[in-house]
Design a protein around this motif. Structure first.
Motif, mmCIF file in Angstrom:
data_model
loop_
_atom_site.group_PDB
_atom_site.id
_atom_site.type_symbol
_atom_site.label_atom_id
_atom_site.label_comp_id
_atom_site.label_asym_id
_atom_site.label_seq_id
_atom_site.Cartn_x
_atom_site.Cartn_y
_atom_site.Cartn_z
ATOM 1 N N TYR A 109 -46.209 -74.106 7.190
ATOM 2 C CA TYR A 109 -45.002 -73.419 7.662
ATOM 3 C C TYR A 109 -43.910 -73.482 6.599
ATOM 4 O O TYR A 109 -43.261 -72.475 6.295
ATOM 5 C CB TYR A 109 -44.522 -74.060 8.961
ATOM 6 N N ARG A 110 -43.721 -74.652 6.017
ATOM 7 C CA ARG A 110 -42.691 -74.828 5.004
ATOM 8 C C ARG A 110 -43.005 -74.020 3.742
ATOM 9 O O ARG A 110 -42.102 -73.424 3.137
ATOM 10 C CB ARG A 110 -42.535 -76.309 4.664
ATOM 11 N N PHE A 111 -44.261 -73.996 3.342
ATOM 12 C CA PHE A 111 -44.639 -73.253 2.139
ATOM 13 C C PHE A 111 -44.336 -71.763 2.293
ATOM 14 O O PHE A 111 -43.810 -71.122 1.370
ATOM 15 C CB PHE A 111 -46.126 -73.463 1.851
ATOM 16 N N ALA A 112 -44.647 -71.214 3.477
ATOM 17 C CA ALA A 112 -44.361 -69.791 3.706
ATOM 18 C C ALA A 112 -42.869 -69.518 3.636
ATOM 19 O O ALA A 112 -42.422 -68.502 3.068
ATOM 20 C CB ALA A 112 -44.936 -69.359 5.053
ATOM 21 N N ASN A 113 -42.046 -70.415 4.190
ATOM 22 C CA ASN A 113 -40.597 -70.231 4.137
ATOM 23 C C ASN A 113 -40.066 -70.329 2.712
ATOM 24 O O ASN A 113 -39.191 -69.568 2.294
ATOM 25 C CB ASN A 113 -39.909 -71.274 5.013
ATOM 26 N N LEU A 114 -40.589 -71.293 1.944
ATOM 27 C CA LEU A 114 -40.145 -71.459 0.561
ATOM 28 C C LEU A 114 -40.482 -70.228 -0.271
ATOM 29 O O LEU A 114 -39.640 -69.736 -1.046
ATOM 30 C CB LEU A 114 -40.780 -72.705 -0.049
ATOM 31 N N MET A 115 -41.682 -69.713 -0.114
ATOM 32 C CA MET A 115 -42.065 -68.524 -0.871
ATOM 33 C C MET A 115 -41.207 -67.330 -0.471
ATOM 34 O O MET A 115 -40.887 -66.477 -1.312
ATOM 35 C CB MET A 115 -43.547 -68.223 -0.647
ATOM 36 N N GLN A 116 -40.840 -67.266 0.787
ATOM 37 C CA GLN A 116 -39.977 -66.170 1.229
ATOM 38 C C GLN A 116 -38.598 -66.276 0.571
ATOM 39 O O GLN A 116 -38.004 -65.252 0.198
ATOM 40 C CB GLN A 116 -39.838 -66.193 2.750
ATOM 41 N N GLU A 117 -38.086 -67.497 0.424
ATOM 42 C CA GLU A 117 -36.819 -67.667 -0.274
ATOM 43 C C GLU A 117 -36.933 -67.251 -1.730
ATOM 44 O O GLU A 117 -36.040 -66.582 -2.272
ATOM 45 C CB GLU A 117 -36.358 -69.118 -0.175
ATOM 46 N N PHE A 118 -38.020 -67.645 -2.401
ATOM 47 C CA PHE A 118 -38.189 -67.267 -3.802
ATOM 48 C C PHE A 118 -38.251 -65.751 -3.951
ATOM 49 O O PHE A 118 -37.636 -65.186 -4.863
ATOM 50 C CB PHE A 118 -39.473 -67.889 -4.360
#
Length: 622
Positions: free
Chosen positions: A229-238
């Motif tokens: 879940y966190r990885f998907a959110n981080l990539m969305q921010e990038f």
């Protein structure tokens, strides 16, 4: 339906009597209790008040205890129930709260029934629509249209919960623009063209560290702490901010190689990673877009120095020298190289001496990488998690270029916590680090302060011939096979030559450099992108919230000459140089982050906020 009992016939008779009177209201016991339709309580009480003499002790026995409990629910109406029944009030029975919610029982019976709040329906009622019974209703949801007028006086109405504000509205961050709008090529027209780029610094919270300190994240739902879940959110921010340079801290090594690096490579980044020394599983990463920069050199920095108690920690840094690539068609132009440094300094609030020593090593590496042939420095950006608050001695040292540390309590260096109440306090002594570290008090490598000696010495022929007849050359090697005319000859020493030649000492002595007393300096002229204060809110900026306490520990410093602001309203407290600050992503206050349940939350998947800034570099004609 409940099984028919001996009192059921009288109940049905009473029901028939009500129907003949035209009330259209019914009362029939079921296994889970009776339903109540609209107006049922009023008509029931009216019937009982019209026939008060028919109620005696015998009739009370004919009512089941469940019916009496259900009728007791109407005690809050205008007519009191004890007066109607002519009996003493029964003790109040604790039970769920009841409220009226819409029920779709049929096309001709669209009305409301009284339901308990906070439960879920477990059965589907299939009785005749005229039959009314108590039912368990679903959890309330916000009404989509105007609610009908509440028909029951004296009964509290269930208020729908307030509509939750979306996280992206709570955590909305504004872009603060300090420049004019750039053109399509990323160059700004003005005094001269500029090479513009954006840089992000982000502590993304390593999963291993989060699990080791799980007590810091008890306020978070377990689902939002899941790495996928966190990885998907981080990539969305990038992807949303799309920086040209990305500096990350707390990057777990397996996540980097398996997920982050492949995903960032697909986004057009070239990545460099440095894991912490020892058994640590996280490190720092610097990623850049090769379409905009060309790598000149990359220098990983380790702060661990075996044998030095001051530098026995596993923190690391990473320094890259990048060459900006200007668009074609601009002719013969040049842009100075850019030095980017990323680090994560020791957290321990008590060990400010370790933090200063680690920062000195990083600044010495930046000084070496960014130094040009004329002795000046190219533009520098230093960012990362420094685990120090604004206006702390460490922060002021980076910004001002000088710190007098002798006698300072070690906890005071970072300003994270106040340990002044403790009896024993570690104090900084001069010199802060030993000379064997090879770094001066000006945060420069010793070798960079002295000219390099020539790698090869030039000797004349006479000097070389003298070695033919030195004692070493005249000694017969041990184990040499004696061969007549070959190995039995002895060199003839020329007349007048001494038997021994004084050989020149070629060893390089340890350079001796002066040490200042209790003061360290650097000459990089760095200024913070952020002012660490939100004037529109009157609150300090926040980058992280450990244990619910908001503070700033993440920074982006860049090359600029600081200046006095005085009474001027200019927000930029520096003089424009080769590197100009064009914009930044605003930070948030502690109150706003509290409204979003702190950090991490469903929208921001790290316990830190990302920092983002836009810069411009002068483009000069050749």
């Amino acid at each position: 339906m409940a099984p028919r009992g001996p009192d059921q016939e009288e109940c049905e008779g009473l029901l028939q009597q009500w129907r003949e009177e035209g009330s259209g209201q019914v009362l029939l016991t079921v296994s889970d209790g009776p339903l109540v339709d609209k107006g049922l309580a009023q008509s029931s009480l009216a019937l009982l008040m019209d026939n008060p003499g028919e109620q005696d002790a015998a009739s009370e026995d004919k009512w089941s205890s469940r019916q009496l409990s259900d009728l007791r629910a109407a005690e809050n109406l205008e007519e009191s129930f004890p007066e109607v029944l002519g009996e003493e009030p029964l003790p109040e029975v604790e039970g769920p709260v009841w409220a009226a919610v819409p029920m779709q029982t049929g096309p001709q019976y669209v009305d409301s029934v009284v339901l308990p709040v906070g439960a879920l329906a477990t059965e589907q009622w299939e009785e005749d629509p005229a039959v009314v019974a108590w039912s368990i209703g679903p959890e309330p949801v916000p009404a989509q249209e105007e609610a009908p007028i509440w028909p029951f006086e004296g009964l509290g109405q269930l208020q729908p919960p307030p509509v939750e504000v979306p996280y992206h509205e709570i955590l909305w961050r504004e872009w603060e623009d300090f420049s004019t709008q750039p053109d399509a090529q990323g160059l700004e027209a003005g005094d001269g063209p500029q090479f513009q780029f954006t840089l992000m610094s982000y502590n993304i919270l390593a999963q291993d560290l989060m699990q080791q300190s799980s007590e810091l994240y008890l306020h978070c739902h377990p689902d939002i702490l899941n790495w996928n879940y966190r990885f998907a959110n981080l990539m969305q921010e990038f992807q949303h901010w799309d920086p040209d340079i990305l500096c990350l801290q707390e990057v777990q090594e397996d996540h980097y190689w398996e997920q982050l690096e492949p995903s960032l490579r697909m986004m057009g980044f070239t990545c460099f990673y440095k894991r912490r020394t020892g058994c640590k599983t996280d490190g720092c990463a610097v990623c850049y877009k090769p379409a905009r920069f060309r790598l000149l050199c990359a220098s990983p920095v380790e702060y661990l120095r075996p044998g030095l108690e001051l530098l026995n920690r596993d923190n690391v840094g990473l320094v890259l020298l990048l060459q900006p690539l200007v668009p074609e068609g601009l002719g013969q132009v040049s842009v100075a190289p850019l030095c980017v440094a990323n680090t994560h300094v020791l957290y321990n609030p008590r060990r400010g001496d370790v933090k200063l020593a680690q920062m000195a090593i990083l600044l010495a590496e930046v000084d070496k990488v960014a130094k040009l042939s004329d002795g000046s420095h190219c533009p520098i950006i230093l960012c990362g998690d420094l685990n120090s608050v604004p206006d702390s001695p460490l922060y002021n040292f980076i910004r001002d270029g000088e710190l007098q540390y002798h006698g300072m309590p070690a906890w005071k260096v970072s300003g994270q916590e106040d340990f002044s109440h403790q009896l024993y306090q570690r104090k900084l002594q001069a010199p802060l680090w030993p000379s064997s570290l090879g770094i001066t008090d000006c945060c420069q490598y010793v070798t960079s302060c002295h000219p390099k000696k020539q790698e090869r010495r030039k000797y004349s022929r006479d000097v070389l011939l003298r070695f033919r007849f030195c004692n070493t050359a005249c000694q017969r090697p041990i184990g040499l096979v004696l061969m007549e005319g070959v190995t039995d000859a002895k060199p003839e020493r020329p007349a007048g030559w001494a038997e021994s030649v004084l050989e020149e000492d070629t060893s390089e002595p340890e350079p001796d450099f002066p040490r200042t007393v209790g003061t360290i300096q650097h000459c990089l002229h760095l200024t913070s992108v952020y002012t660490h204060f939100l004037p529109q809110h009157g609150r300090p900026e926040i980058t992280t919230m450990p244990l619910g306490l908001g503070m700033t520990v993440d920074y982006i410093f860049f090359s600029a000459e600081s200046r006095e602001n005085g009474n001027r309203t200019d927000r930029r407290l520096y003089q424009d140089g080769t590197l100009k600050l064009l914009g930044r992503l605003s930070l948030l206050s502690e109150e706003i982050l509290w409204a979003a349940n702190g950090l991490p939350n469903p929208f921001c998947s790290s316990d830190h906020l990302c920092l983002l800034a836009s810069f411009g570099m002068e483009v000069t004609a050749l």
